[in-house]
Design a protein around this motif. Structure first.
Motif, PDB file in Angstrom:
ATOM      1  N   THR A 156       0.827  -1.209   0.000  1.00 49.45           N
ATOM      2  CA  THR A 156       0.000   0.000   0.000  1.00 49.45           C
ATOM      3  C   THR A 156       0.861   1.260   0.000  1.00 49.45           C
ATOM      4  O   THR A 156       2.077   1.190   0.126  1.00 49.45           O
ATOM      5  CB  THR A 156      -0.886   0.023   1.255  1.00 49.45           C
ATOM      6  N   LYS A 157       0.214   2.383  -0.126  1.00 47.55           N
ATOM      7  CA  LYS A 157       0.839   3.716  -0.083  1.00 47.55           C
ATOM      8  C   LYS A 157       1.844   3.920  -1.212  1.00 47.55           C
ATOM      9  O   LYS A 157       2.814   4.659  -1.070  1.00 47.55           O
ATOM     10  CB  LYS A 157       1.460   3.972   1.301  1.00 47.55           C
ATOM     11  N   ALA A 158       1.597   3.211  -2.321  1.00 46.81           N
ATOM     12  CA  ALA A 158       2.443   3.383  -3.504  1.00 46.81           C
ATOM     13  C   ALA A 158       2.349   4.828  -3.980  1.00 46.81           C
ATOM     14  O   ALA A 158       3.287   5.363  -4.568  1.00 46.81           O
ATOM     15  CB  ALA A 158       2.003   2.428  -4.603  1.00 46.81           C
ATOM     16  N   ASP A 159       1.194   5.470  -3.702  1.00 42.53           N
ATOM     17  CA  ASP A 159       0.992   6.864  -4.115  1.00 42.53           C
ATOM     18  C   ASP A 159       1.863   7.841  -3.320  1.00 42.53           C
ATOM     19  O   ASP A 159       2.061   8.973  -3.740  1.00 42.53           O
ATOM     20  CB  ASP A 159      -0.495   7.244  -3.942  1.00 42.53           C
ATOM     21  N   LEU A 160       2.382   7.392  -2.181  1.00 43.94           N
ATOM     22  CA  LEU A 160       3.167   8.294  -1.334  1.00 43.94           C
ATOM     23  C   LEU A 160       4.668   8.035  -1.455  1.00 43.94           C
ATOM     24  O   LEU A 160       5.470   8.724  -0.832  1.00 43.94           O
ATOM     25  CB  LEU A 160       2.767   8.123   0.142  1.00 43.94           C
ATOM     26  N   SER A 161       5.041   7.016  -2.251  1.00 36.57           N
ATOM     27  CA  SER A 161       6.435   6.579  -2.240  1.00 36.57           C
ATOM     28  C   SER A 161       7.129   6.862  -3.559  1.00 36.57           C
ATOM     29  O   SER A 161       6.546   6.723  -4.633  1.00 36.57           O
ATOM     30  CB  SER A 161       6.478   5.085  -1.948  1.00 36.57           C
ATOM     31  N   PHE A 182       1.229  -3.251  -6.092  1.00 38.95           N
ATOM     32  CA  PHE A 182       1.533  -1.953  -5.480  1.00 38.95           C
ATOM     33  C   PHE A 182       0.344  -1.058  -5.753  1.00 38.95           C
ATOM     34  O   PHE A 182      -0.067  -0.911  -6.901  1.00 38.95           O
ATOM     35  CB  PHE A 182       2.806  -1.372  -6.096  1.00 38.95           C
ATOM     36  N   LEU A 183      -0.214  -0.477  -4.696  1.00 39.63           N
ATOM     37  CA  LEU A 183      -1.432   0.304  -4.928  1.00 39.63           C
ATOM     38  C   LEU A 183      -1.677   1.379  -3.879  1.00 39.63           C
ATOM     39  O   LEU A 183      -1.009   1.421  -2.846  1.00 39.63           O
ATOM     40  CB  LEU A 183      -2.637  -0.643  -5.026  1.00 39.63           C
ATOM     41  N   ASN A 184      -2.635   2.212  -4.183  1.00 45.64           N
ATOM     42  CA  ASN A 184      -3.162   3.170  -3.235  1.00 45.64           C
ATOM     43  C   ASN A 184      -4.451   2.555  -2.684  1.00 45.64           C
ATOM     44  O   ASN A 184      -5.427   2.400  -3.423  1.00 45.64           O
ATOM     45  CB  ASN A 184      -3.441   4.496  -3.951  1.00 45.64           C
TER      46      ASN A 184
HETATM   47  N1  LIG Z   1      -2.186   7.773   0.774  1.00 44.39           N
HETATM   48  C1  LIG Z   1      -2.481   6.559   1.230  1.00 44.39           C
HETATM   49  N2  LIG Z   1      -2.896   6.424   2.490  1.00 44.39           N
HETATM   50  C2  LIG Z   1      -3.205   5.187   2.913  1.00 44.39           C
HETATM   51  C3  LIG Z   1      -3.078   4.050   2.089  1.00 44.39           C
HETATM   52  N3  LIG Z   1      -3.439   2.963   2.790  1.00 44.39           N
HETATM   53  C4  LIG Z   1      -3.789   3.388   4.016  1.00 44.39           C
HETATM   54  N4  LIG Z   1      -3.636   4.738   4.106  1.00 44.39           N
HETATM   55  C5  LIG Z   1      -3.844   5.546   5.311  1.00 44.39           C
HETATM   56  O1  LIG Z   1      -3.072   4.977   6.355  1.00 44.39           O
HETATM   57  C6  LIG Z   1      -3.710   5.134   7.607  1.00 44.39           C
HETATM   58  C7  LIG Z   1      -3.811   3.795   8.313  1.00 44.39           C
HETATM   59  O2  LIG Z   1      -4.711   2.975   7.637  1.00 44.39           O
HETATM   60  P1  LIG Z   1      -5.599   1.851   8.357  1.00 44.39           P
HETATM   61  O3  LIG Z   1      -6.466   1.267   7.318  1.00 44.39           O
HETATM   62  O4  LIG Z   1      -6.232   2.409   9.572  1.00 44.39           O
HETATM   63  O5  LIG Z   1      -4.473   0.829   8.777  1.00 44.39           O
HETATM   64  P2  LIG Z   1      -4.649  -0.631   9.466  1.00 44.39           P
HETATM   65  O6  LIG Z   1      -3.694  -1.525   8.799  1.00 44.39           O
HETATM   66  O7  LIG Z   1      -6.071  -1.032   9.459  1.00 44.39           O
HETATM   67  O8  LIG Z   1      -4.136  -0.345  10.946  1.00 44.39           O
HETATM   68  P3  LIG Z   1      -4.553  -1.105  12.335  1.00 44.39           P
HETATM   69  O9  LIG Z   1      -6.032  -1.182  12.399  1.00 44.39           O
HETATM   70  O10 LIG Z   1      -3.972  -0.216  13.387  1.00 44.39           O
HETATM   71  O11 LIG Z   1      -3.878  -2.435  12.299  1.00 44.39           O
HETATM   72  C8  LIG Z   1      -5.047   5.785   7.304  1.00 44.39           C
HETATM   73  O12 LIG Z   1      -4.913   7.171   7.531  1.00 44.39           O
HETATM   74  C9  LIG Z   1      -5.261   5.511   5.824  1.00 44.39           C
HETATM   75  O13 LIG Z   1      -6.052   6.497   5.184  1.00 44.39           O
HETATM   76  C10 LIG Z   1      -2.616   4.254   0.747  1.00 44.39           C
HETATM   77  O14 LIG Z   1      -2.445   3.312  -0.040  1.00 44.39           O
HETATM   78  N5  LIG Z   1      -2.333   5.530   0.376  1.00 44.39           N
END
Ligand SMILES: Nc1nc2c(ncn2[C@@H]2O[C@H](COP(=O)(O)OP(=O)(O)OP(=O)(O)O)[C@@H](O)[C@H]2O)c(=O)[nH]1
Ligand SMILES: [Mg+2]
Ligand SMILES: [Zn+2]
Length: 368
Positions: A156-161, A182-184
């Motif tokens: 995840t967070k490919a959009d931020l990296s 790899f995705l957002n």
């Molecule tokens: N920009 C971006 N933000 C993301 C992405 N995936 C998750 N986030 C952000 O990351 C933060 C954490 O996401 P969660 O979905 O709460 O993470 P989790 O894995 O469920 O965490 P836990 O419940 O604590 O285990 C949030 O603010 C999301 O909006 C992504 O691919 N891109």
């Protein structure tokens, strides 16, 4: 009579594997003189009992677990994702269906912990930031493969990296056979690549550290904010442990997905086969060593050392493999000791209870 309506059950992940068990269940029920029973899926495990998927009027959502379920070790008790047979009259748990798969780990206290049963695909989630660690992915992959579950790596967070192509190269090299994306996680178009795993009869589980976007993926797949999510700590990319319990959700694609709290660490125990599968290349080399008990040091005829020298095998890969193997063996040993301790204790408790019952004439099941 056994109530098992395929249409209803299918919306909970029911598939042929379980259909095949119906004749056996009916037979056992008939032998036990049951008047009515129903199949249900465990959707939550609480201290007081199980939550099961609601269907049929006679059942409440909560099913107590009686003492007989505590006689064996942890793995014999129902966990989230299990299919169970519940007596429609008494509302009590009668039977657990044979599992298609079981994901388990050893928790930080050294005890075996069941994570989920009957999962088809594990989405192993990691972010393209400080959370990215091939070594940690190796641990997840070993556990998932051991469980007989298909792994999919979701980055995840490919959009931020800015380092996506670097990470991609690492995954291609280390896990060439495992699908990865790899995705957002916030973008429905990106997340739709996971749909092939989400169809009717399929159960998915999300595994990964806190803050990697597991709950975000659930929300995006469903198209609704069913799970709470929260921003991570910017300094070190650590999550805030937002999700605190395991929950099952229906997907619009027909399958079912399990969201879990983020894991702090994943120690290996009882993951020998998973490790062998993940490191099949090293295993294959080791099998060609001249000595069965070769430690791949200075022994003559060592195929592993030969592969290291020729560049066929990467030294860091061998190191990972050996370290994980050692850890697994160590933890498996202490788990076995713990189990025999628990068994001895359980025996003591049961005989004490029996004595008491004999004195009082009560013949109830022992409550947990
Ligand atoms: N920009 C971006 N933000 C993301 C992405 N995936 C998750 N986030 C952000 O990351 C933060 C954490 O996401 P969660 O979905 O709460 O993470 P989790 O894995 O469920 O965490 P836990 O419940 O604590 O285990 C949030 O603010 C999301 O909006 C992504 O691919 N891109
Ligand atoms: Mg979460
Ligand atoms: Zn060797």
């Amino acid at each position: 009579m056994l109530v098992a309506e395929p249409q209803v059950l299918q919306t909970l992940g029911w598939n042929e594997y379980f259909v095949a068990q119906l004749p056996m269940i009916k037979e056992t029920l008939a032998q036990g003189g049951s008047t009515g029973a129903q199949i249900a899926r465990v959707t939550g495990v609480e201290r007081t009992g199980l939550s099961i998927a609601p269907q049929g009027e006679l059942l409440s959502n909560q099913v107590p677990i009686s003492g007989r379920w505590f006689r064996g070790d942890e793995s014999t008790r129902p966990t989230i994702g299990d299919w169970v047979v519940v007596d429609t009259e008494t509302g009590s748990l009668v039977q657990m269906l044979e599992r298609r798969s079981l994901i388990q780990r050893i928790n930080p206290l050294g005890a075996l912990q069941l994570i989920a049963a009957n999962v088809d695909t594990a989405l192993i989630v990691s972010s393209c930031n400080a959370d990215f660690s091939p070594e940690r992915l190796e641990r997840y992959l070993s556990v998932v493969m051991e469980a007989g579950v298909s792994p999919v790596l979701v980055l995840t967070k490919a959009d931020l990296s800015g380092a996506v192509s670097e990470y991609k190269a690492v995954l291609n090299e280390r896990f060439p056979d495992v699908p990865h994306f790899f995705l957002n996680a916030l973008d429905p178009a990106d997340v739709s690549v996971l749909e092939p795993w989400c169809g009717t009869g399929q159960t998915l589980a999300l595994l990964g550290s806190s803050g990697v976007g597991k709950s975000t993926l659930v929300n995006t797949l469903i198209g609704d904010e069913v799970q709470l999510t929260a921003a991570i700590r910017e300094e070190d990319a650590k999550g805030r442990h937002t999700t605190t319990s395991r929950t099952l959700h229906r997907l619009p694609q027909g399958g079912v997905i399990l969201d879990s709290p983020g894991m702090r660490e994943l120690q290996l125990a009882e993951a020998e086969e998973g490790l062998d599968q993940l490191f099949a290349d090293v295993e294959g080399l080791a099998a060609a060593c001249r000595f069965n008990d070769c430690r791949h040091g200075s022994e003559p005829g060592c195929a592993v050392v030969a592969a290291l020298n020729s560049g066929e095998l990467d030294a860091s890969r061998l190191q990972s493999y050996q370290a994980l193997k050692e850890e697994e063996a160590r933890n498996r040993e202490s788990l076995a000791q713990r189990r025999s301790r628990d068994r001895a204790f359980g025996k003591k408790v049961r005989s004490a209870v029996k004595d008491k019952k004999n004195q009082s004439g009560i013949d109830d099941d022992l409550e947990p």
